[in-house]
Write a protein that holds these residues in place. Structure first.
Motif, PDB file in Angstrom:
ATOM      1  N   LEU A  64     122.099  56.180  96.735  1.00  0.00           N
ATOM      2  CA  LEU A  64     123.102  56.975  97.421  1.00  0.00           C
ATOM      3  C   LEU A  64     123.603  56.175  98.616  1.00  0.00           C
ATOM      4  N   ALA A  65     124.807  56.492  99.050  1.00  0.00           N
ATOM      5  CA  ALA A  65     125.361  55.847 100.238  1.00  0.00           C
ATOM      6  C   ALA A  65     125.961  56.894 101.156  1.00  0.00           C
ATOM      7  N   THR A  66     125.753  56.717 102.457  1.00  0.00           N
ATOM      8  CA  THR A  66     126.375  57.537 103.480  1.00  0.00           C
ATOM      9  C   THR A  66     127.206  56.612 104.374  1.00  0.00           C
ATOM     10  N   TRP A  67     127.781  57.153 105.448  1.00  0.00           N
ATOM     11  CA  TRP A  67     128.509  56.307 106.382  1.00  0.00           C
ATOM     12  C   TRP A  67     128.289  56.782 107.804  1.00  0.00           C
ATOM     13  N   TYR A  68     128.523  55.874 108.769  1.00  0.00           N
ATOM     14  CA  TYR A  68     128.301  56.204 110.174  1.00  0.00           C
ATOM     15  C   TYR A  68     129.279  55.449 111.055  1.00  0.00           C
ATOM     16  N   GLY A  69     129.398  55.901 112.289  1.00  0.00           N
ATOM     17  CA  GLY A  69     130.305  55.258 113.226  1.00  0.00           C
ATOM     18  C   GLY A  69     131.740  55.728 113.055  1.00  0.00           C
ATOM     19  N   LYS A 117     129.335  50.034  94.331  1.00  0.00           N
ATOM     20  CA  LYS A 117     130.423  50.741  93.656  1.00  0.00           C
ATOM     21  C   LYS A 117     130.145  52.240  93.682  1.00  0.00           C
ATOM     22  N   CYS A 118     131.081  52.993  94.203  1.00  0.00           N
ATOM     23  CA  CYS A 118     130.965  54.449  94.299  1.00  0.00           C
ATOM     24  C   CYS A 118     131.194  55.078  92.925  1.00  0.00           C
ATOM     25  N   THR A 119     130.297  55.971  92.511  1.00  0.00           N
ATOM     26  CA  THR A 119     130.397  56.587  91.181  1.00  0.00           C
ATOM     27  C   THR A 119     130.285  58.106  91.209  1.00  0.00           C
ATOM     28  N   LYS A 149     134.563  51.781 107.552  1.00  0.00           N
ATOM     29  CA  LYS A 149     135.530  50.982 106.802  1.00  0.00           C
ATOM     30  C   LYS A 149     135.037  50.674 105.398  1.00  0.00           C
ATOM     31  N   ALA A 150     133.763  50.294 105.265  1.00  0.00           N
ATOM     32  CA  ALA A 150     133.217  49.964 103.944  1.00  0.00           C
ATOM     33  C   ALA A 150     133.178  51.201 103.043  1.00  0.00           C
ATOM     34  N   PHE A 151     132.786  52.340 103.603  1.00  0.00           N
ATOM     35  CA  PHE A 151     132.726  53.583 102.815  1.00  0.00           C
ATOM     36  C   PHE A 151     134.124  53.965 102.340  1.00  0.00           C
ATOM     37  N   SER A 152     135.100  53.901 103.254  1.00  0.00           N
ATOM     38  CA  SER A 152     136.474  54.266 102.891  1.00  0.00           C
ATOM     39  C   SER A 152     137.053  53.327 101.842  1.00  0.00           C
ATOM     40  N   SER A 153     136.600  52.064 101.843  1.00  0.00           N
ATOM     41  CA  SER A 153     137.124  51.073 100.900  1.00  0.00           C
ATOM     42  C   SER A 153     136.736  51.370  99.456  1.00  0.00           C
ATOM     43  N   MET A 154     135.778  52.261  99.249  1.00  0.00           N
ATOM     44  CA  MET A 154     135.378  52.609  97.885  1.00  0.00           C
ATOM     45  C   MET A 154     136.253  53.699  97.290  1.00  0.00           C
ATOM     46  N   ALA A 155     137.156  54.279  98.084  1.00  0.00           N
ATOM     47  CA  ALA A 155     137.950  55.424  97.637  1.00  0.00           C
ATOM     48  C   ALA A 155     139.274  55.023  97.012  1.00  0.00           C
ATOM     49  N   ILE A 156     139.810  55.901  96.175  1.00  0.00           N
ATOM     50  CA  ILE A 156     141.205  55.801  95.761  1.00  0.00           C
ATOM     51  C   ILE A 156     142.048  55.919  97.029  1.00  0.00           C
ATOM     52  N   ARG A 164     135.470  60.603 102.524  1.00  0.00           N
ATOM     53  CA  ARG A 164     134.792  60.677 103.817  1.00  0.00           C
ATOM     54  C   ARG A 164     134.173  62.055 104.032  1.00  0.00           C
ATOM     55  N   THR A 165     134.894  63.083 103.645  1.00  0.00           N
ATOM     56  CA  THR A 165     134.395  64.452 103.826  1.00  0.00           C
ATOM     57  C   THR A 165     133.136  64.689 103.007  1.00  0.00           C
ATOM     58  N   ALA A 166     133.061  64.071 101.840  1.00  0.00           N
ATOM     59  CA  ALA A 166     131.849  64.220 101.007  1.00  0.00           C
ATOM     60  C   ALA A 166     130.632  63.693 101.754  1.00  0.00           C
ATOM     61  N   GLY A 167     130.797  62.623 102.503  1.00  0.00           N
ATOM     62  CA  GLY A 167     129.728  62.124 103.366  1.00  0.00           C
ATOM     63  C   GLY A 167     128.649  61.324 102.677  1.00  0.00           C
ATOM     64  N   LYS A 168     128.236  61.751 101.501  1.00  0.00           N
ATOM     65  CA  LYS A 168     127.193  61.060 100.742  1.00  0.00           C
ATOM     66  C   LYS A 168     127.605  61.023  99.274  1.00  0.00           C
ATOM     67  N   VAL A 169     127.540  59.851  98.650  1.00  0.00           N
ATOM     68  CA  VAL A 169     127.946  59.716  97.253  1.00  0.00           C
ATOM     69  C   VAL A 169     126.941  58.858  96.490  1.00  0.00           C
ATOM     70  N   ALA A 170     126.877  59.069  95.195  1.00  0.00           N
ATOM     71  CA  ALA A 170     126.070  58.205  94.329  1.00  0.00           C
ATOM     72  C   ALA A 170     126.766  56.859  94.185  1.00  0.00           C
ATOM     73  N   VAL A 171     125.984  55.795  94.175  1.00  0.00           N
ATOM     74  CA  VAL A 171     126.541  54.446  94.037  1.00  0.00           C
ATOM     75  C   VAL A 171     125.689  53.626  93.079  1.00  0.00           C
TER      76      VAL A 171
END
Length: 284
Positions: A64-69, A117-119, A149-156, A164-171
């Motif tokens: 799983l991946a989250t983001w901060y900052g 890779k975000c899945t 920035k890295a988390f957002s880069s995985m999005a469409i 970003r709102t999801a906060g945590k995603v499977a990767v």
């Protein structure tokens, strides 16, 4: 007439069974010969590679991946590896991650690179991003806490806010070689350094990205390499307790591949705390 058909059917069945049995005997015999014969052409593919942590596309793992900052920022604006503001500047450009204790490895993971890779969300683009481990997420049970920035880069591109709102995603993730085209290995002298205590932050190592040993050689005529100790993160120190004689050469050995890089006389006479010095070249 019926008797003939029944008799002929039995003969055909007997022939068919006998023919099949003969084929089985031939197959078993051939298999025995194949297994008992050592041939340079028969080399089973290895299913596990133990000489490298770098993976192929087929070897990706899940977490799983989250983001901060800040939402488009570089996480902690520095982090537990000691890279400081360099994480937000080229060539890293805020594409970083804090690693769980398993990934951070008490600082040994600093500088290593991962493709992620975000899945787990419909907002995921499915395109992998590459990040550098620059920080520690001590409370994380999942492996990666990405910069905004890295988390957002995985999005469409049109669904960044949703991800970003999801906060945590499977990767899916895999260890990859670091690549800093045209960028030499860089040594930043720690502000606490003096004539008897020398410490440096080491940045931008191609390939493994992380370091097993760092050694220092004093002066121009010496052949003696002295082992530096990991102070914390990517900061290495030599506390000699006696005056050090510049210039200093620095020898680096990577953890995974065991590659060696020597930066001859990279720290000149008259060096000062806080200065940055660059080697000629890199591991790759």
């Amino acid at each position: 007439m019926n008797t003939y058909k029944e008799h002929n059917s039995c003969e055909n069945m007997t022939f068919t069974l006998g023919h099949a049995f003969s084929r089985i005997l031939i197959f078993v015999g051939s298999l025995s010969i194949l297994l008992s014969t050592r041939s340079s052409c028969f080399k089973p593919k290895k299913l596990v590679t133990i000489t490298s942590n770098f993976s192929s596309d087929l070897d990706s793992s899940s977490s799983l991946a989250t983001w901060y900052g800040p939402s488009e920022g570089d996480g902690s604006e520095g982090g537990a590896c000691g890279y400081g503001k360099a994480v937000g500047l080229p060539p890293i450009n805020s594409m970083i991650s804090a690693g769980s204790p398993f990934i951070f490895q008490e600082g040994k993971g600093c500088g290593s690179c991962y493709q992620i890779k975000c899945t787990g969300n419909s907002a995921c683009s499915g395109n992998p991003v590459t990040v550098v481990i620059t920080d520690l997420c001590p409370e994380c049970s999942h492996y990666f806490d990405l910069s905004g920035k890295a988390f957002s880069s995985m999005a469409i591109s049109s669904q960044v806010d949703k991800l970003r709102t999801a906060g945590k995603v499977a990767v899916e993730y895999q260890r990859v070689a670091c690549n800093y085209p045209g960028v030499p290995i860089t040594f930043r002298v720690d502000p606490g350094s003096n004539q008897q205590y020398f410490a440096i932050v080491i940045e931008y190592e191609d390939g493994d990205g992380d370091l097993k040993t760092v050694e220092l050689k004093e002066g121009l005529g010496s052949a003696n390499w002295e082992a530096m100790q990991r102070s914390w993160g990517a900061v290495w120190k030599l506390d000699k307790g006696a005056s050090l004689r510049a210039p200093f050469s620095i020898r680096l050995t990577t953890i995974e591949s065991g590659k060696i890089f020597v930066a001859n006389n990279v720290i000149p006479v008259g060096w000062k705390p806080g200065q940055i010095f660059r080697a000629v070249g890199n591991f790759n």
